[in-house]
Design a protein around this motif. Structure first.
Motif, PDB file in Angstrom:
ATOM      1  N   LEU A  55       0.883  -1.367   0.028  1.00  0.00           N
ATOM      2  CA  LEU A  55      -0.117   0.036  -0.030  1.00  0.00           C
ATOM      3  C   LEU A  55       0.867   1.291  -0.233  1.00  0.00           C
ATOM      4  O   LEU A  55       2.131   1.298   0.638  1.00  0.00           O
ATOM      5  CB  LEU A  55      -0.799   0.051   1.184  1.00  0.00           C
ATOM      6  CG  LEU A  55      -2.014  -0.967   1.477  1.00  0.00           C
ATOM      7  CD1 LEU A  55      -2.664  -0.967   2.682  1.00  0.00           C
ATOM      8  CD2 LEU A  55      -2.851  -1.461   0.291  1.00  0.00           C
ATOM      9  N   ASN A  56       0.366   2.104  -0.799  1.00  0.00           N
ATOM     10  CA  ASN A  56       1.202   3.526  -0.684  1.00  0.00           C
ATOM     11  C   ASN A  56       1.016   4.225   0.666  1.00  0.00           C
ATOM     12  O   ASN A  56       0.261   3.754   1.445  1.00  0.00           O
ATOM     13  CB  ASN A  56       0.898   4.363  -1.975  1.00  0.00           C
ATOM     14  CG  ASN A  56      -0.461   4.855  -2.045  1.00  0.00           C
ATOM     15  OD1 ASN A  56      -1.238   4.971  -0.908  1.00  0.00           O
ATOM     16  ND2 ASN A  56      -0.989   5.180  -3.181  1.00  0.00           N
ATOM     17  N   ALA A  57       1.738   5.344   0.795  1.00  0.00           N
ATOM     18  CA  ALA A  57       1.659   6.045   2.265  1.00  0.00           C
ATOM     19  C   ALA A  57       0.112   6.444   2.606  1.00  0.00           C
ATOM     20  O   ALA A  57      -0.202   6.314   3.643  1.00  0.00           O
ATOM     21  CB  ALA A  57       2.320   7.124   2.064  1.00  0.00           C
ATOM     22  N   THR A  58      -0.561   6.989   1.757  1.00  0.00           N
ATOM     23  CA  THR A  58      -1.640   7.316   1.965  1.00  0.00           C
ATOM     24  C   THR A  58      -2.980   6.088   2.364  1.00  0.00           C
ATOM     25  O   THR A  58      -3.429   5.994   3.173  1.00  0.00           O
ATOM     26  CB  THR A  58      -2.540   8.021   0.519  1.00  0.00           C
ATOM     27  OG1 THR A  58      -1.728   8.960   0.214  1.00  0.00           O
ATOM     28  CG2 THR A  58      -3.874   8.501   1.084  1.00  0.00           C
ATOM     29  N   ASP A  59      -2.574   4.996   1.620  1.00  0.00           N
ATOM     30  CA  ASP A  59      -3.359   3.939   2.108  1.00  0.00           C
ATOM     31  C   ASP A  59      -3.155   3.336   3.241  1.00  0.00           C
ATOM     32  O   ASP A  59      -3.868   2.565   3.789  1.00  0.00           O
ATOM     33  CB  ASP A  59      -3.469   3.035   0.714  1.00  0.00           C
ATOM     34  CG  ASP A  59      -4.216   3.374  -0.573  1.00  0.00           C
ATOM     35  OD1 ASP A  59      -5.295   4.057  -0.260  1.00  0.00           O
ATOM     36  OD2 ASP A  59      -4.084   3.015  -1.841  1.00  0.00           O
ATOM     37  N   GLY A 109     -13.209   7.299   0.071  1.00  0.00           N
ATOM     38  CA  GLY A 109     -12.841   8.712  -0.355  1.00  0.00           C
ATOM     39  C   GLY A 109     -12.471   9.564   0.975  1.00  0.00           C
ATOM     40  O   GLY A 109     -11.546  10.166   0.972  1.00  0.00           O
ATOM     41  N   GLU A 110     -13.345   9.316   1.768  1.00  0.00           N
ATOM     42  CA  GLU A 110     -13.245  10.319   3.000  1.00  0.00           C
ATOM     43  C   GLU A 110     -12.022   9.573   3.845  1.00  0.00           C
ATOM     44  O   GLU A 110     -11.195  10.625   4.470  1.00  0.00           O
ATOM     45  CB  GLU A 110     -14.629  10.066   4.102  1.00  0.00           C
ATOM     46  CG  GLU A 110     -14.813  11.131   4.846  1.00  0.00           C
ATOM     47  CD  GLU A 110     -15.929  11.125   5.611  1.00  0.00           C
ATOM     48  OE1 GLU A 110     -16.221  11.549   6.917  1.00  0.00           O
ATOM     49  OE2 GLU A 110     -16.828  10.628   5.241  1.00  0.00           O
ATOM     50  N   ALA A 111     -11.750   8.485   3.674  1.00  0.00           N
ATOM     51  CA  ALA A 111     -10.574   7.897   4.691  1.00  0.00           C
ATOM     52  C   ALA A 111      -9.438   8.416   3.925  1.00  0.00           C
ATOM     53  O   ALA A 111      -8.539   8.852   4.590  1.00  0.00           O
ATOM     54  CB  ALA A 111     -10.538   6.421   4.500  1.00  0.00           C
ATOM     55  N   ARG A 112      -9.405   8.405   2.600  1.00  0.00           N
ATOM     56  CA  ARG A 112      -8.100   9.007   1.887  1.00  0.00           C
ATOM     57  C   ARG A 112      -7.888  10.281   2.174  1.00  0.00           C
ATOM     58  O   ARG A 112      -6.608  10.880   2.302  1.00  0.00           O
ATOM     59  CB  ARG A 112      -8.340   8.719   0.456  1.00  0.00           C
ATOM     60  CG  ARG A 112      -7.858   7.174   0.025  1.00  0.00           C
ATOM     61  CD  ARG A 112      -7.560   7.184  -1.341  1.00  0.00           C
ATOM     62  NE  ARG A 112      -6.989   5.720  -1.732  1.00  0.00           N
ATOM     63  CZ  ARG A 112      -8.289   4.828  -1.910  1.00  0.00           C
ATOM     64  NH1 ARG A 112      -9.611   5.272  -2.087  1.00  0.00           N
ATOM     65  NH2 ARG A 112      -8.032   3.496  -2.202  1.00  0.00           N
ATOM     66  N   ARG A 168       4.961  12.836  -0.144  1.00  0.00           N
ATOM     67  CA  ARG A 168       5.045  11.449  -0.452  1.00  0.00           C
ATOM     68  C   ARG A 168       4.122  10.553  -0.318  1.00  0.00           C
ATOM     69  O   ARG A 168       4.068   9.252  -0.078  1.00  0.00           O
ATOM     70  CB  ARG A 168       6.355  10.879   0.555  1.00  0.00           C
ATOM     71  CG  ARG A 168       7.528  11.975   0.691  1.00  0.00           C
ATOM     72  CD  ARG A 168       8.507  11.866  -0.396  1.00  0.00           C
ATOM     73  NE  ARG A 168       9.183  10.448  -0.368  1.00  0.00           N
ATOM     74  CZ  ARG A 168       9.609   9.763  -1.385  1.00  0.00           C
ATOM     75  NH1 ARG A 168       8.982  10.025  -2.669  1.00  0.00           N
ATOM     76  NH2 ARG A 168      10.239   8.866  -1.516  1.00  0.00           N
ATOM     77  N   ARG A 169       2.668  11.159  -0.488  1.00  0.00           N
ATOM     78  CA  ARG A 169       1.656  10.365  -0.157  1.00  0.00           C
ATOM     79  C   ARG A 169       1.472   9.271  -1.180  1.00  0.00           C
ATOM     80  O   ARG A 169       0.789   8.263  -0.664  1.00  0.00           O
ATOM     81  CB  ARG A 169       0.473  11.267  -0.492  1.00  0.00           C
ATOM     82  CG  ARG A 169       0.108  11.843  -1.879  1.00  0.00           C
ATOM     83  CD  ARG A 169      -1.102  12.846  -1.946  1.00  0.00           C
ATOM     84  NE  ARG A 169      -0.701  13.955  -1.336  1.00  0.00           N
ATOM     85  CZ  ARG A 169      -1.076  15.191  -1.445  1.00  0.00           C
ATOM     86  NH1 ARG A 169      -2.218  15.291  -2.168  1.00  0.00           N
ATOM     87  NH2 ARG A 169      -0.890  16.302  -0.691  1.00  0.00           N
ATOM     88  N   ASN A 170       2.048   9.255  -2.308  1.00  0.00           N
ATOM     89  CA  ASN A 170       1.678   8.242  -3.176  1.00  0.00           C
ATOM     90  C   ASN A 170       3.164   7.225  -3.381  1.00  0.00           C
ATOM     91  O   ASN A 170       2.909   6.236  -4.300  1.00  0.00           O
ATOM     92  CB  ASN A 170       1.497   8.744  -4.660  1.00  0.00           C
ATOM     93  CG  ASN A 170       0.156   9.635  -4.865  1.00  0.00           C
ATOM     94  OD1 ASN A 170      -0.695   8.995  -4.199  1.00  0.00           O
ATOM     95  ND2 ASN A 170       0.320  10.669  -5.353  1.00  0.00           N
ATOM     96  N   ALA A 171       4.033   7.468  -2.432  1.00  0.00           N
ATOM     97  CA  ALA A 171       5.075   6.631  -2.389  1.00  0.00           C
ATOM     98  C   ALA A 171       4.736   5.267  -1.730  1.00  0.00           C
ATOM     99  O   ALA A 171       4.192   5.258  -0.789  1.00  0.00           O
ATOM    100  CB  ALA A 171       6.244   7.173  -1.812  1.00  0.00           C
ATOM    101  N   PHE A 172       5.553   4.296  -2.045  1.00  0.00           N
ATOM    102  CA  PHE A 172       5.128   3.119  -1.424  1.00  0.00           C
ATOM    103  C   PHE A 172       6.425   2.962  -0.262  1.00  0.00           C
ATOM    104  O   PHE A 172       7.491   3.481  -0.484  1.00  0.00           O
ATOM    105  CB  PHE A 172       5.534   1.639  -2.371  1.00  0.00           C
ATOM    106  CG  PHE A 172       4.020   1.486  -3.138  1.00  0.00           C
ATOM    107  CD1 PHE A 172       3.108   0.336  -2.809  1.00  0.00           C
ATOM    108  CD2 PHE A 172       3.612   2.396  -4.330  1.00  0.00           C
ATOM    109  CE1 PHE A 172       1.987   0.542  -3.401  1.00  0.00           C
ATOM    110  CE2 PHE A 172       2.715   1.874  -4.907  1.00  0.00           C
ATOM    111  CZ  PHE A 172       1.686   1.107  -4.689  1.00  0.00           C
TER     112      PHE A 172
END
Lengths: 377, 234
Positions: free
Chosen positions: B109-113, B127-130, B145-149
């Motif tokens: 999962l990336n940083a956001t997930d 959506g709200e969780a993200r 870096r939200r999309n970085a693994f």
């Protein structure tokens, strides 16, 4: 958020490679099932080809495929006159090895009477035999083409028609010739041997024998009752089409069928073990991640879902790869591979079950993981 | 006129003991440990290996049932007979955040997930969780870096994402197992300042197991464990 999908996507190459490996294995299983089915179908093809109801053979034999059978050539006329018989024809069967364009060709030569039951079932090219001698209808798998000439015995035959899927239980392709040509091929002696016979005074041996007479009964007449009438002749045996097929599958190809069946079963067991190991290993590699998930509050169903979904995806993709591979290559096998929809569905069901059971092992390991293992190094 | 009420401890432990095995093989990992940790406090558990630090952290984290004693987390008495395993899981999800020595981010999962998953598990939609995960990452200054693994994050960035994950459900108790062990002293200091800030702003109690002497001055209280016994906090 689908964790199974995310995990697969993250290691897509490795997952697809695993699927491909499993696909090859399932392809082999499918091929074995296809060969098994092909063996049975091949064994029945020649027997089903004439589209008849009765086989009349030599008394005390289960011919003409399971045992040798020789009956007088005029038997057909007698059978035609039996009540309830609509049509009858004489047949001979023999395996011949011929040479064609510098290669050896094994042919299952079937002699029949044109215009009577027993000829090639369906032509895919050319025409049927119209002349009394030296014409031949060959199965496509012989590699012969219309107009080709091939020497059988001391005569040369012209290929006038092609049929397909006509092979004997050994996989040798069929070649149809007239009964007279077949008898000559089967029973004529070479000239020196004939001269020796003549010198002995036994040169007038009867050549008009056939291996079987096949008969089609009239509508609304039970083949069994006609067979019963024929059995009254002590020198003849009558077998219904159903009985002939039972002899072929139960006797002629039985051992080969069981051998392949057993091997297929073993292959299935090996596949199941491999699938179980793959899924178990996939889970064991994720134990720390699973412990972390449990620690941060993931319910068991989330973890179970991740493992089961990946296991089913692995099985489904692997099966699809295997099925595609075999469907694309089955026609290149030396012997017929018959892939029937119900066999494929059964295998798909088995793979589904194996994946489900195998994921059970992984799920068991995952549920036993102590969340505390996520803490510490 | 009423007097202001004394603050209630978020973690209240009384005479908690834990032993493993029986007879000659019995090991007493915790012996009658009592401590209180109040909102806004950052406390450290120190002690040599085998002193019972991790056992105590596991007990407070509801992943190890004590053999005796009582424990209250944010006013709830835990480990009495009404608690089921699923209740403890829910309690962890709602009230406790974990920070690990090696961040333990999910690699797929990336940083956001990695942050959003905790919110998903708590029932918040995708959506709200993200969106909330991104807000948290911004707050912890790793929003870029939200999309970085995890494999692409530096140690400090990964630990911040892990802190964001621990904070996602706004827990009142944060348990940290060697949170700065994998960081250099500069980054360790930044992480501890961050934890202190969070403790104050969110009125959370932070309990950290550590051996890292360079951050001892960042704690409000330090408890020393020896052979399963707790010395009075300094």
């Amino acid at each position: 958020m689908n964790l199974a999908y995310r995990d697969v996507r993250h290691k897509l190459g490795r997952f697809l490679l695993t699927c491909a490996g499993l696909g090859l294995l399932l392809g082999v299983v499918l091929a074995m099932i296809g060969i098994y089915r092909g063996l049975v179908v091949d064994a029945l093809t020649i027997a089903r080809a004439p589209g008849i109801d009765l086989w009349v053979v030599e008394s005390g034999t289960r011919g003409p495929f399971a045992e040798a059978s020789r009956i007088p050539g005029d038997t057909r006329e007698a059978i035609t006159r039996v009540g309830g018989v609509a049509a009858a024809g004489s047949l001979t069967y023999q395996t011949v090895e011929a040479e064609h364009q510098t290669r050896k060709l094994r042919l299952y030569v079937i002699g029949y009477e044109p215009g009577r039951p027993g000829g090639p079932p369906r032509l895919i090219a050319g025409r049927g035999i119209v002349r009394s001698h030296h014409e031949l209808v060959a199965d496509r798998s012989t590699g012969l083409g219309i107009g080709d000439r091939i020497a059988l015995g001391r005569n040369t035959f012209s290929v006038v028609g092609l049929t397909e899927h006509q092979v004997n239980s050994g996989g040798d392709p069929a070649a149809y010739v007239t009964l007279l040509d077949a008898q000559k091929l089967q029973f004529d002696l070479a000239p020196p041997a004939y001269r020796v016979q003549l010198a002995r005074g036994t040169g007038t041996a009867i050549r008009d024998t056939v291996n079987a007479v096949v008969a089609r009964v009239q509508p609304n007449v039970a083949p069994d009752s006609v067979a019963e009438s024929i059995r009254r002749w002590k020198h003849l045996a009558a077998i219904t089409q159903e009985g002939q097929e039972a002899i072929l599958t139960g006797s002629l190809v039985d051992r080969a069928r069981r051998q392949i069946g057993l091997f297929t079963s073993l292959l299935l067991v090996v596949s199941a073990v491999i699938i179980a190991l793959i899924i178990y290993t996939m889970t064991m590699e994720k134990l720390k991640q699973i412990a972390t998930l449990k620690l941060i509050g993931a319910p068991d169903r989330t973890i179970i879902g991740m493992i089961v979904q990946q296991a089913l995806a692995l099985g489904f993709i692997g099966f699809a790869i295997g099925a595609t591979l075999i469907s694309a290559t089955k026609d290149y096998f030396p012997r017929r591979v018959v892939l029937e929809a119900d066999n494929m569905l059964v295998l798909a069901g088995i793979v589904f079950l194996v994946c489900l059971l195998s994921s059970g092992l992984g799920v068991r390991a995952a549920l036993r993981v102590d969340p505390a293992t996520a803490l510490g190094g | 006129m009423t007097e202001p009420r004394a603050p209630q401890p978020l973690v209240r432990i009384r005479n908690v003991s834990k032993h493993f095995g029986e007879g000659e093989t019995r090991i007493d990992a915790l012996r009658a440990v009592s401590l209180d940790v109040f909102p806004g406090q950052v406390v450290a558990l120190l002690g040599p290996s085998g002193s019972g630090k991790t056992t105590l952290l596991n007990a407070i984290g509801c992943i190890l049932e004590p053999s005796g004693g009582s424990m209250e987390l944010d006013g709830d008495v835990v480990y009495d007979e009404r608690w089921l395993r699923s209740d403890l899981r829910r309690l962890r999800l709602d009230k406790i955040g974990f920070i690990f020595q090696f961040h333990n981010l999910l690699p797929f999962l990336n940083a956001t997930d990695n942050v959003a998953i905790v919110l998903n598990l708590a029932g918040l939609g995708g959506g709200e969780a993200r969106k909330r995960a991104v807000d948290l990452l911004d707050y912890l200054e790793v929003g870029n870096r939200r999309n970085a693994f995890p494999a692409k994050l530096s140690g400090g960035e990964a630990q911040r994402v892990a802190i964001a994950r621990a904070l996602a459900n706004r827990p009142r108790i944060i348990l940290a197992d060697e949170p700065t062990a994998a960081l250099d002293s500069k980054r360790a200091g930044i992480v501890m300042d961050l934890l202190r800030k969070l403790a104050v702003e969110q009125e959370a109690a932070i309990i950290a197991v550590t051996h890292d002497e360079k951050i001892f001055d960042r704690f409000d209280r330090i408890f020393q464990l020896r052979d399963g016994r707790l010395d009075t906090g300094s």
